[in-house]
Design an enzyme around this catalytic site. Structure first.
Site, mmCIF file in Angstrom:
data_model
loop_
_atom_site.group_PDB
_atom_site.id
_atom_site.type_symbol
_atom_site.label_atom_id
_atom_site.label_comp_id
_atom_site.label_asym_id
_atom_site.label_seq_id
_atom_site.Cartn_x
_atom_site.Cartn_y
_atom_site.Cartn_z
ATOM 1 N N GLY A 122 0.811 -1.131 -0.011
ATOM 2 C CA GLY A 122 -0.072 -0.002 -0.070
ATOM 3 C C GLY A 122 0.786 1.173 -0.030
ATOM 4 O O GLY A 122 2.055 1.189 0.397
ATOM 5 N N ARG A 123 0.197 2.208 -0.517
ATOM 6 C CA ARG A 123 1.078 3.552 -0.468
ATOM 7 C C ARG A 123 0.122 4.780 0.031
ATOM 8 O O ARG A 123 -1.073 4.776 -0.534
ATOM 9 C CB ARG A 123 1.598 3.780 -1.685
ATOM 10 C CG ARG A 123 0.827 3.821 -3.051
ATOM 11 C CD ARG A 123 1.526 3.315 -4.465
ATOM 12 N NE ARG A 123 1.914 1.910 -4.052
ATOM 13 C CZ ARG A 123 1.315 0.652 -4.150
ATOM 14 N NH1 ARG A 123 -0.176 0.797 -4.585
ATOM 15 N NH2 ARG A 123 1.690 -0.375 -4.137
ATOM 16 N N GLY B 281 -10.262 -6.060 -4.859
ATOM 17 C CA GLY B 281 -11.747 -6.217 -4.880
ATOM 18 C C GLY B 281 -11.713 -7.564 -3.759
ATOM 19 O O GLY B 281 -10.992 -8.240 -3.476
ATOM 20 N N ASP C 110 -8.991 -0.993 -7.212
ATOM 21 C CA ASP C 110 -7.716 -0.349 -7.678
ATOM 22 C C ASP C 110 -7.812 -0.518 -9.283
ATOM 23 O O ASP C 110 -7.174 0.643 -9.978
ATOM 24 C CB ASP C 110 -6.735 -0.958 -7.158
ATOM 25 C CG ASP C 110 -6.395 -2.790 -7.309
ATOM 26 O OD1 ASP C 110 -7.725 -3.322 -7.870
ATOM 27 O OD2 ASP C 110 -5.812 -3.303 -6.798
ATOM 28 N N ASN D 167 -9.290 -11.436 -15.890
ATOM 29 C CA ASN D 167 -8.267 -11.469 -14.907
ATOM 30 C C ASN D 167 -7.261 -12.590 -15.364
ATOM 31 O O ASN D 167 -7.745 -13.813 -15.818
ATOM 32 C CB ASN D 167 -8.997 -12.172 -13.693
ATOM 33 C CG ASN D 167 -9.503 -10.902 -13.002
ATOM 34 O OD1 ASN D 167 -9.003 -10.358 -12.082
ATOM 35 N ND2 ASN D 167 -10.760 -10.645 -13.313
ATOM 36 N N GLY E 223 2.511 -1.242 -12.009
ATOM 37 C CA GLY E 223 4.043 -1.611 -11.636
ATOM 38 C C GLY E 223 4.461 -2.369 -12.588
ATOM 39 O O GLY E 223 5.898 -2.308 -13.023
#
Length: 485
Positions: free
Chosen positions: A11-12, A78, A232, A291, A397
């Site tokens: 996390g950030r 999710g 996200d 996915n 990322g």
């Protein structure tokens, strides 16, 4: 503005500053932290208290610096959730979606309710850890917990609640649960009944953009907390500067999510057979996507091998023979095996590929296999939409892994743009700016992102390695154990 972006591995807390006159947008990382998994009573659970504490520390740091904040928003992965009692206190810990409690649950649901009926109602990909199956497992395995529950909140909704004291259910994340009716945008009563939970645990999800409540800082700030696109990937797609209506995106991280935007969901038989999902996006758009297991395989392998120098590993992998060993990354065996390296080796052995023994061979196997799967999914998406993909935008990322992204371009035969890296954070900020009236809409915001965060571009090479091994990979990807079908 503060974006709190929680991925499946880290996390950030990020501070964004926007200067409307110049349409300049900057990001500053305040803090970054690992999202830890704990084992409690045989279950894998999120250390949600540690996540909350890290968030509060980041906000307190900004407050102590005297920075006046306009708004705060949180996005996360999710499907996972927190249960609250009538006093608003948490019941137990949120269970990690890769926990084994859902084994076999999805198959029983498909048999009882019918796969066609579930898909027609929700338009959501069959994944064994969807909230529908997690709740069914909970009601079967721990029914004693249910009597004390007053509310169920998904992870970002819970953390918003902890900051504001206000309950909220946000649409984009709610759409991942496979409990939301795609026609009404509300919870499906029949699916809730099958899951074994009452409708009064929930309220109708709201679209991104509303102010939930306020965070009160130690120095007296009263900061609006905005319901951003809290899934996200929904935030990442919001910030993806797609060049035209035929472009596709690949949000690359622990998961790889490849898809396109659509004004309407695709819930016909062909979409179901391809296990395509129709998740909610900003401005009423649908994220038609699939996915893909993604860099989870590499993350697990490098952890097991205690490898810290990822650039060096990628360089070594690039020197290995192409397509020597292939796996289907979406095989359900890779969801959460006890040992990922051994599982990859076993899969290669079972399908008569050379067994990758070194770290470089394992990494090359993962990269080649992901590129092959990207090609397959890109073809499925183009067929579903009825026209070819014009361009692929890789965000998140994973867009920093130029070797994998070149393999993706080669395998798919597509021009690729890479960036922005912090796409979920930027999408989170975009929701806040639109909510604050500083930016008109998603299209306007994407222009701002493209102008402030330069993209890198790749063109496909004429690569005979993929063509030569394509049939081999197709035989792997048709195996019945493919993820969640």
């Amino acid at each position: 503005m503060v974006a709190i972006d929680l991925g499946a591995s880290s996390g950030r807390v990020m501070l964004a500053s926007y200067y409307p006159g110049q349409q300049q947008l900057t990001l500053r990382e305040v803090c970054r932290f690992t999202n830890q998994i704990k084992s409690i009573d045989g279950s894998d659970v999120w250390d949600i208290d540690a996540i909350e504490q890290s968030i509060r520390e980041g906000l307190s740091q900004l407050d102590s610096e005297g920075i006046a904040l306009d708004s705060i928003g949180i996005d996360s992965w999710g499907v996972d959730f927190v249960l609250l009692d009538k006093q608003g206190k948490r019941i137990g810990q949120p269970v990690y979606y890769r926990d084994s409690r859902t084994q076999g649950v999805m198959a029983r649901a498909q048999q009882t309710l019918g796969s066609n009926a579930i898909y027609r109602r929700t338009g959501i990909q069959f994944l064994p850890f969807n909230t529908l199956y997690q709740l069914r497992a909970l009601s079967e395995q721990q029914p004693h917990l249910l009597a004390d529950v007053a509310h169920l909140l998904l992870i970002p909704d819970y953390l918003h609640y902890r900051l504001t004291g206000q309950l909220n259910w946000e649409y984009t994340n709610a759409s991942t649960t496979q409990l939301l009716n795609i026609e009404t945008g509300d919870w499906d009563s029949d699916l809730l009944a099958y899951a074994g939970v009452p409708a009064h645990w929930f309220a109708k999800p709201g679209k991104p953009g509303n102010t939930i409540g306020y965070w009160h800082s130690a120095n007296g700030q009263q900061v609006p907390v905005v319901a951003v696109a809290t899934h996200d990937t929904a935030s990442a797609v919001l910030a993806a500067p797609l060049i035209d209506a035929d472009a596709a995106y690949l949000s690359s991280g622990t998961w790889s999510l490849m898809g396109f935007e659509s004004g309407t969901p695709l819930t016909h038989q062909q979409a179901q057979c391809s296990n395509i999902t129709n998740e909610g996006g900003a401005e009423g758009r649908y994220r038609v996507l699939k996915n893909i297991m993604g860099l989870w395989l590499l993350q697990r392998a490098t952890d097991e091998l205690q490898i810290d120098d990822l650039p060096q590993l990628i360089e070594q992998a690039a020197r290995q023979p192409a397509c020597r060993s292939l796996i289907n990354p979406n095989d359900s065996r890779f969801i959460n095996p006890p040992n990922m390296c051994r599982e990859i080796q076993n899969a290669c052995r079972e399908h008569q590929f050379p067994v990758p023994n070194t770290a470089a061979q394992l990494a090359r196997c993962i990269f080649d296999s992901l590129a092959m799967l990207y090609r397959q999914v890109a073809q499925e998406l183009a067929t579903l939409r009825g026209r070819p993909i014009s361009h692929l935008h890789i965000v998140g990322g994973g867009c920093q892994n130029q070797f994998l992204n070149q393999l993706c371009a080669d395998a798919c035969g597509l021009n690729v743009s890479m960036g922005p890296v912090e796409a979920s954070t930027l999408g989170n900020i975009g929701s806040q700016l639109i909510s604050l009236g500083e930016v008109a809409d998603v299209t306007h915001y994407r222009r701002i992102v493209a102008n402030n965060f330069p993209l890198h571009h790749l063109s496909p090479h004429d690569n005979s390695d993929f063509a030569a091994h394509w049939l081999q990979f197709q035989s792997l990807s048709q195996l019945p154990k493919e993820l969640c079908i």
